[in-house]
Scaffold this motif. Structure first.
Motif, short mmCIF file in Angstrom:
data_model
loop_
_atom_site.label_atom_id
_atom_site.label_comp_id
_atom_site.label_asym_id
_atom_site.label_seq_id
_atom_site.Cartn_x
_atom_site.Cartn_y
_atom_site.Cartn_z
N ASN A 69 0.85 -1.19 0.00
CA ASN A 69 0.00 0.00 0.00
C ASN A 69 0.89 1.24 0.00
O ASN A 69 1.10 1.88 1.02
N VAL A 70 1.44 1.57 -1.18
CA VAL A 70 2.38 2.67 -1.34
C VAL A 70 1.74 3.74 -2.21
O VAL A 70 1.23 3.46 -3.28
N LYS A 71 1.76 4.97 -1.71
CA LYS A 71 1.18 6.10 -2.44
C LYS A 71 2.31 6.90 -3.07
O LYS A 71 3.29 7.24 -2.41
N LEU A 72 2.19 7.18 -4.37
CA LEU A 72 3.21 7.95 -5.09
C LEU A 72 2.88 9.44 -5.03
O LEU A 72 1.72 9.83 -5.02
N PHE A 73 3.93 10.25 -4.98
CA PHE A 73 3.79 11.70 -4.93
C PHE A 73 4.77 12.32 -5.90
O PHE A 73 5.95 11.95 -5.91
N GLN A 74 4.32 13.24 -6.72
CA GLN A 74 5.15 13.93 -7.70
C GLN A 74 5.58 15.28 -7.13
O GLN A 74 4.77 16.20 -7.03
N ALA A 75 6.84 15.41 -6.73
CA ALA A 75 7.37 16.67 -6.20
C ALA A 75 7.81 17.54 -7.36
O ALA A 75 8.44 17.07 -8.30
N GLN A 76 7.47 18.82 -7.29
CA GLN A 76 7.80 19.74 -8.38
C GLN A 76 9.20 20.32 -8.26
O GLN A 76 9.70 20.90 -9.21
N GLY A 77 9.85 20.18 -7.12
CA GLY A 77 11.19 20.71 -6.96
C GLY A 77 11.81 20.20 -5.67
O GLY A 77 11.18 19.48 -4.90
N PRO A 78 13.05 20.60 -5.39
CA PRO A 78 13.72 20.09 -4.20
C PRO A 78 13.09 20.55 -2.89
O PRO A 78 13.08 19.81 -1.91
N VAL A 79 12.53 21.75 -2.85
CA VAL A 79 11.89 22.24 -1.63
C VAL A 79 10.64 21.42 -1.32
O VAL A 79 10.41 21.03 -0.18
N GLU A 80 9.85 21.15 -2.34
CA GLU A 80 8.64 20.35 -2.15
C GLU A 80 8.99 18.91 -1.77
O GLU A 80 8.30 18.28 -0.97
N MET A 81 10.09 18.38 -2.32
CA MET A 81 10.53 17.03 -1.98
C MET A 81 10.94 16.96 -0.51
O MET A 81 10.57 16.03 0.20
N LEU A 82 11.69 17.94 -0.02
CA LEU A 82 12.09 17.96 1.39
C LEU A 82 10.90 18.12 2.31
O LEU A 82 10.85 17.52 3.39
N ALA A 83 9.91 18.92 1.91
CA ALA A 83 8.70 19.08 2.72
C ALA A 83 7.94 17.74 2.80
O ALA A 83 7.42 17.38 3.85
#
Length: 64
Positions: free
Chosen positions: A44-58
């Motif tokens: 049960n893994v949910k994927l998330f598309q980060a738009q940049g490095p700041v969003e990825m760290l958040a």
């Protein structure tokens, strides 16, 4: 960047750069992701598309 969140154990991780090849390989029957968590083995893994490095760290810190 493509990130993943295991809903079973709560682990958040970065899968890699987003590409259509990676997304098509990770989809099983019915278009659901068939990735497995590397900590607990849950499917049960949910994927998330980060738009940049700041969003990825958040996302990784649990603020998203």
């Amino acid at each position: 960047m493509l990130c993943a969140h295991c809903l079973r154990c709560g682990r958040r991780s970065v899968v890699g750069r987003s590409s259509s090849a990676l997304l098509s390989e990770s989809e099983g029957e019915g278009g659901k992701p068939r990735l497995r968590c590397d900590m607990c083995g849950g499917r049960n893994v949910k994927l998330f598309q980060a738009q940049g490095p700041v969003e990825m760290l958040a996302f990784l810190s649990g603020r998203l």
